[in-house]
Design a protein around this motif. Structure first.
Motif, mmCIF file in Angstrom:
data_model
loop_
_atom_site.group_PDB
_atom_site.id
_atom_site.type_symbol
_atom_site.label_atom_id
_atom_site.label_comp_id
_atom_site.label_asym_id
_atom_site.label_seq_id
_atom_site.Cartn_x
_atom_site.Cartn_y
_atom_site.Cartn_z
ATOM 1 N N UNK A 168 -94.998 77.482 6.065
ATOM 2 C CA UNK A 168 -95.560 78.700 6.647
ATOM 3 C C UNK A 168 -96.949 78.992 6.102
ATOM 4 N N UNK A 169 -97.132 78.843 4.787
ATOM 5 C CA UNK A 169 -98.444 79.091 4.184
ATOM 6 C C UNK A 169 -99.497 78.154 4.775
ATOM 7 N N UNK A 170 -99.146 76.866 4.875
ATOM 8 C CA UNK A 170 -100.098 75.910 5.434
ATOM 9 C C UNK A 170 -100.400 76.211 6.898
ATOM 10 N N UNK A 171 -99.399 76.664 7.642
ATOM 11 C CA UNK A 171 -99.609 76.940 9.065
ATOM 12 C C UNK A 171 -100.344 78.266 9.294
ATOM 13 N N UNK A 172 -99.913 79.313 8.606
ATOM 14 C CA UNK A 172 -100.426 80.643 8.897
ATOM 15 C C UNK A 172 -101.787 80.920 8.273
ATOM 16 N N UNK A 173 -102.111 80.249 7.166
ATOM 17 C CA UNK A 173 -103.376 80.522 6.481
ATOM 18 C C UNK A 173 -104.327 79.332 6.536
ATOM 19 N N UNK A 175 -104.336 76.632 8.488
ATOM 20 C CA UNK A 175 -104.675 76.056 9.784
ATOM 21 C C UNK A 175 -103.946 74.799 10.176
ATOM 22 N N UNK A 176 -102.872 74.438 9.476
ATOM 23 C CA UNK A 176 -102.086 73.264 9.851
ATOM 24 C C UNK A 176 -101.109 73.615 10.977
ATOM 25 N N UNK A 177 -100.645 72.580 11.671
ATOM 26 C CA UNK A 177 -99.646 72.707 12.725
ATOM 27 C C UNK A 177 -98.517 71.732 12.449
ATOM 28 N N UNK A 178 -97.274 72.150 12.642
ATOM 29 C CA UNK A 178 -96.163 71.227 12.486
ATOM 30 C C UNK A 178 -96.162 70.241 13.648
ATOM 31 N N UNK A 179 -96.145 68.938 13.322
ATOM 32 C CA UNK A 179 -96.175 67.917 14.373
ATOM 33 C C UNK A 179 -94.935 67.037 14.377
ATOM 34 N N UNK A 185 -87.819 66.014 5.967
ATOM 35 C CA UNK A 185 -89.273 65.831 5.963
ATOM 36 C C UNK A 185 -89.912 66.647 7.080
ATOM 37 N N UNK A 186 -90.993 67.344 6.735
ATOM 38 C CA UNK A 186 -91.766 68.118 7.703
ATOM 39 C C UNK A 186 -93.209 67.633 7.648
ATOM 40 N N UNK A 187 -93.745 67.195 8.795
ATOM 41 C CA UNK A 187 -95.134 66.721 8.829
ATOM 42 C C UNK A 187 -96.016 67.776 9.489
ATOM 43 N N UNK A 188 -97.146 68.039 8.813
ATOM 44 C CA UNK A 188 -98.121 69.022 9.256
ATOM 45 C C UNK A 188 -99.477 68.353 9.379
ATOM 46 N N UNK A 189 -100.300 68.817 10.328
ATOM 47 C CA UNK A 189 -101.613 68.209 10.526
ATOM 48 C C UNK A 189 -102.611 69.251 10.996
ATOM 49 N N UNK A 190 -103.879 68.991 10.710
ATOM 50 C CA UNK A 190 -104.974 69.812 11.234
ATOM 51 C C UNK A 190 -105.804 69.046 12.257
ATOM 52 N N UNK A 191 -105.862 67.732 12.112
ATOM 53 C CA UNK A 191 -106.615 66.866 13.022
ATOM 54 C C UNK A 191 -106.131 65.443 12.797
#
Length: 322
Positions: A168-173, A175-179, A185-191
């Motif tokens: 949540x911190x990475x997504x809400x502040x 700018x990451x998105x769960x992909x 395992x949860x993968x998050x990315x910005x680009x």
């Protein structure tokens, strides 16, 4: 509030010269800066990256000479992955075999072909075949041709007791998105470029680790500039009550540090001014660069710091300096 992915990852090592030989010579990254820790100027801060040391390609070291190995645990980064061009795994497997570096051909939990291995201090590393991103500015070293060269950071695996709060911190502040998800395992990315991805690995009731050789000291997230960084700092405070350090001028970037909701040490670093602010492109990493506040201590620090010649590949990658 758009995130910019990973700026750099900082590892603790136990031998400055051996680590330079491994990352610069064997893995073919460019040593783009040799400076010191601002808080502990008797310790090098060595920066490796692509040919220009761009954010997203930077992997840096604090060599704490002769420090014992760390112990892995919860709330820390465990594995750093680097991008390599598609079709390069066989070349790298041969190179690792010829250097007697144990390794394994594998697939990530998200279907990417990779090689996993450890550095001389036991840090967990991976080389991942990835689709090329825009204008990869690789360092064409004499040991590693451009066709197989590392193209920057790919992914960072963070071991956490619970994935959702940090996600949540990475997504809400930040700018990451769960992909993607695969089990715990949860993968998050910005680009999809260098440094754009992190993976959270939920461990449950795992004990905290202990810093030492092979431990990742901290992880830095990119901000465009000081204004972008200030906005992220404000969002951390407003949403989570997190208080960061005051902004610090690190010469090559402006920095703030904080502990995440699970205790992970994170940094927000601006993209500029960049590693070429005090050296020409051709001379990057050749000489010891010091903050102006430490320049009067240059003679003392040069005697205190371990010898660090220009790295060469004429020694075994795991051989210590005696």
């Amino acid at each position: 509030m758009a995130g910019r992915g990973l700026h750099h990852v900082t590892l603790i090592s136990s031998d400055a010269e051996r680590s330079c030989r491994f990352y610069a010579c064997f893995l073919g990254m460019r040593l783009v800066k040799r400076t010191v820790s601002h808080e502990d100027p008797g310790t090098f801060h060595l920066c490796f990256g692509d040919e220009a040391g761009r954010p997203g390609t930077l992997f840096t070291l604090f060599p704490w000479q002769r420090v014992p190995r760390g112990r892995r645990g919860a709330c820390e980064a465990w594995q750093t992955s680097f991008r390599i061009p598609s079709g390069s795994l066989d070349w790298w497997s041969r190179r690792l075999s010829e250097a007697d570096v144990p390794h394994r051909l594998d697939q990530t939990a998200f279907g990417e072909n990779c090689l996993t291995f450890e550095d001389p201090d036991g840090a967990m590393l991976a080389l991942v075949e990835a689709n090329p991103f825009t204008q990869p500015a690789v360092w064409n070293s004499s040991e590693v041709p451009a066709a197989h060269a590392l193209q920057g950071l790919h992914d960072l695996v963070l071991k956490v007791r619970e994935a959702d709060p940090l996600s949540e911190l990475f997504r809400e502040v930040l700018g990451f998105t769960e992909i993607g998800r695969n089990g715990k395992l949860v993968r998050l990315a910005t680009h999809d470029g260098a440094g754009g991805t992190i993976t959270l690995d939920e461990t449950g009731r795992l004990a905290r680790g202990q810093l030492g050789a092979g431990s990742i000291h901290h992880v830095a997230i990119r901000a465009r500039d000081a204004a972008d960084q200030d906005a992220l700092v404000q969002a951390l405070h407003d949403r989570y009550g997190i208080v960061t350090t005051e902004p610090k001028d690190r010469i090559y970037y402006r920095s703030v540090n904080f502990r995440s909701t699970c205790g992970l040490l994170l940094e927000i670093a601006t993209d500029g001014p960049g590693v070429d602010v005090d050296e020409s492109f051709e001379a990057l990493g050749m000489g010891l660069k010091l903050p102006s506040s430490l320049e009067e201590r240059r003679g003392e620090l040069e005697l205190l710091l371990p010898s660090l010649p220009i790295p060469t590949c004429n020694r075994h990658v795991f051989e210590e300096i005696t």
